[in-house]
Design a protein around this motif. Structure first.
Motif, PDB file in Angstrom:
ATOM      1  N   ASN A 175     -34.972  55.772  -2.108  1.00 23.13           N
ATOM      2  CA  ASN A 175     -35.137  54.359  -2.423  1.00 23.13           C
ATOM      3  C   ASN A 175     -35.035  53.510  -1.164  1.00 23.13           C
ATOM      4  OD1 ASN A 175     -35.456  52.244  -4.408  1.00 23.13           O
ATOM      5  ND2 ASN A 175     -33.312  51.713  -4.028  1.00 23.13           N
ATOM      6  N   ALA A 176     -34.107  53.882  -0.290  1.00 27.17           N
ATOM      7  CA  ALA A 176     -33.924  53.121   0.949  1.00 27.17           C
ATOM      8  C   ALA A 176     -35.182  53.164   1.807  1.00 27.17           C
ATOM      9  CB  ALA A 176     -32.729  53.672   1.727  1.00 27.17           C
ATOM     10  N   TYR A 192     -30.570  46.586   5.217  1.00 30.87           N
ATOM     11  CA  TYR A 192     -29.934  47.784   5.752  1.00 30.87           C
ATOM     12  C   TYR A 192     -29.642  47.594   7.229  1.00 30.87           C
ATOM     13  CZ  TYR A 192     -31.203  50.358   1.511  1.00 30.87           C
ATOM     14  OH  TYR A 192     -31.322  50.782   0.207  1.00 30.87           O
ATOM     15  N   ARG A 223     -26.587  53.065  -0.590  1.00 28.73           N
ATOM     16  CA  ARG A 223     -27.397  54.055   0.107  1.00 28.73           C
ATOM     17  C   ARG A 223     -28.016  55.048  -0.870  1.00 28.73           C
ATOM     18  NH1 ARG A 223     -26.701  56.108   5.286  1.00 28.73           N
ATOM     19  NH2 ARG A 223     -25.855  54.058   5.754  1.00 28.73           N
ATOM     20  N   ASP A 224     -29.314  55.153  -0.893  1.00 25.57           N
ATOM     21  CA  ASP A 224     -30.055  56.171  -1.625  1.00 25.57           C
ATOM     22  C   ASP A 224     -31.283  56.458  -0.779  1.00 25.57           C
ATOM     23  OD1 ASP A 224     -32.611  56.454  -3.651  1.00 25.57           O
ATOM     24  OD2 ASP A 224     -30.869  57.619  -4.299  1.00 25.57           O
ATOM     25  N   ALA A 225     -31.389  57.665  -0.237  1.00 27.34           N
ATOM     26  CA  ALA A 225     -32.368  57.947   0.809  1.00 27.34           C
ATOM     27  C   ALA A 225     -33.793  57.607   0.403  1.00 27.34           C
ATOM     28  CB  ALA A 225     -32.267  59.416   1.222  1.00 27.34           C
ATOM     29  N   ARG A 264     -27.511  46.813   0.233  1.00 28.22           N
ATOM     30  CA  ARG A 264     -27.851  47.741  -0.839  1.00 28.22           C
ATOM     31  C   ARG A 264     -27.041  49.028  -0.716  1.00 28.22           C
ATOM     32  NH1 ARG A 264     -32.952  46.002  -2.695  1.00 28.22           N
ATOM     33  NH2 ARG A 264     -34.059  44.643  -1.254  1.00 28.22           N
TER      34      ARG A 264
END
Length: 224
Positions: A19-20, A51, A15-17, A13
């Motif tokens: 959402n991650a 991740y 990286r989006d803090a 995926r």
């Protein structure tokens, strides 16, 4: 009860803090529900989340903190959903009568029962926590969820009005509302044979168990 399906790994995926973190918590919830804290492996959580394991440690520090975050989210989501479903802010403004108390009790037990059916991972996480004397639950946030405090005030008031049995403590009513559905559902595999022998010509259904659990609480809490 049916076992939970094995979680499938996600595709890598972007990286989006924010959402991650939620994706990692979703994967962690699935693995902790299936394997418990001791049996869960961070490598497996990372694989399912899609991740790198180092990102899990970057966001949550270690496996214990990750488990704490899962438990905290389960508690907060469950309590918020309960308060919303019971329309607590409206209920607090209404006069308390026997019929209204009976309706609230029945609706509360039924909601908890249905909530565990809709979220089988929560049921299994609660079972793991129960086996460890709720250690993590007691460390994640406030000792009591908001709904417990509201319930304590409501049932104490009901007892003062003579609507709740004098020999049943208000906190015991709350504990049974929240716990009996959990125990009833978790114990299905253990007592299937007993139910089949007691009712050889009648299929034991989840709906019947739900109804009986509601009636059990009503008969225990309300005076004749």
């Amino acid at each position: 009860m049916m076992s939970s399906p094995t979680p499938q790994p996600a595709k890598p995926r972007p990286r989006d803090a924010a959402n991650a973190r939620q994706i990692i918590l979703d994967a962690s919830e699935a693995v902790f529900a299936r394997d418990g804290f001791s049996g869960a492996r961070v490598d497996e959580i990372a694989r399912i989340a899609g991740y790198n394991k180092s990102l899990l440690f970057q966001y949550f520090g270690d496996k214990k903190n990750l488990y704490f975050a899962v438990i905290r989210r389960v508690r907060e989501r469950s309590d918020a959903a309960f308060l919303s479903a019971m329309n607590v802010s409206h209920q607090a403004t209404q006069p308390l009568t026997r019929e209204r108390l009976k309706t609230l009790l029945a609706a509360s037990v039924a909601w908890v029962f249905d909530h565990f059916l809709e979220h089988p991972r929560y049921l299994k996480i609660f079972m793991w926590e129960m086996a460890t004397e709720w250690q993590t639950f007691r460390q994640t946030s406030e000792p009591l969820e908001p709904s417990f405090q509201i319930g304590l005030e409501l049932f104490s008031h009901a007892q003062q009005l003579g609507l709740l049995r004098e020999d049943i403590a208000p906190e015991t009513v709350i504990a049974n509302i929240m716990s009996l559905p959990l125990i009833a559902l978790a114990a299905i595999p253990r007592f299937e044979t007993l139910r089949e022998r007691a009712n050889p010509n009648q299929a034991v259904t989840i709906a019947a168990l739900r109804e009986q659990t509601v009636h059990f609480v009503l008969h225990a809490a309300l005076p004749d």
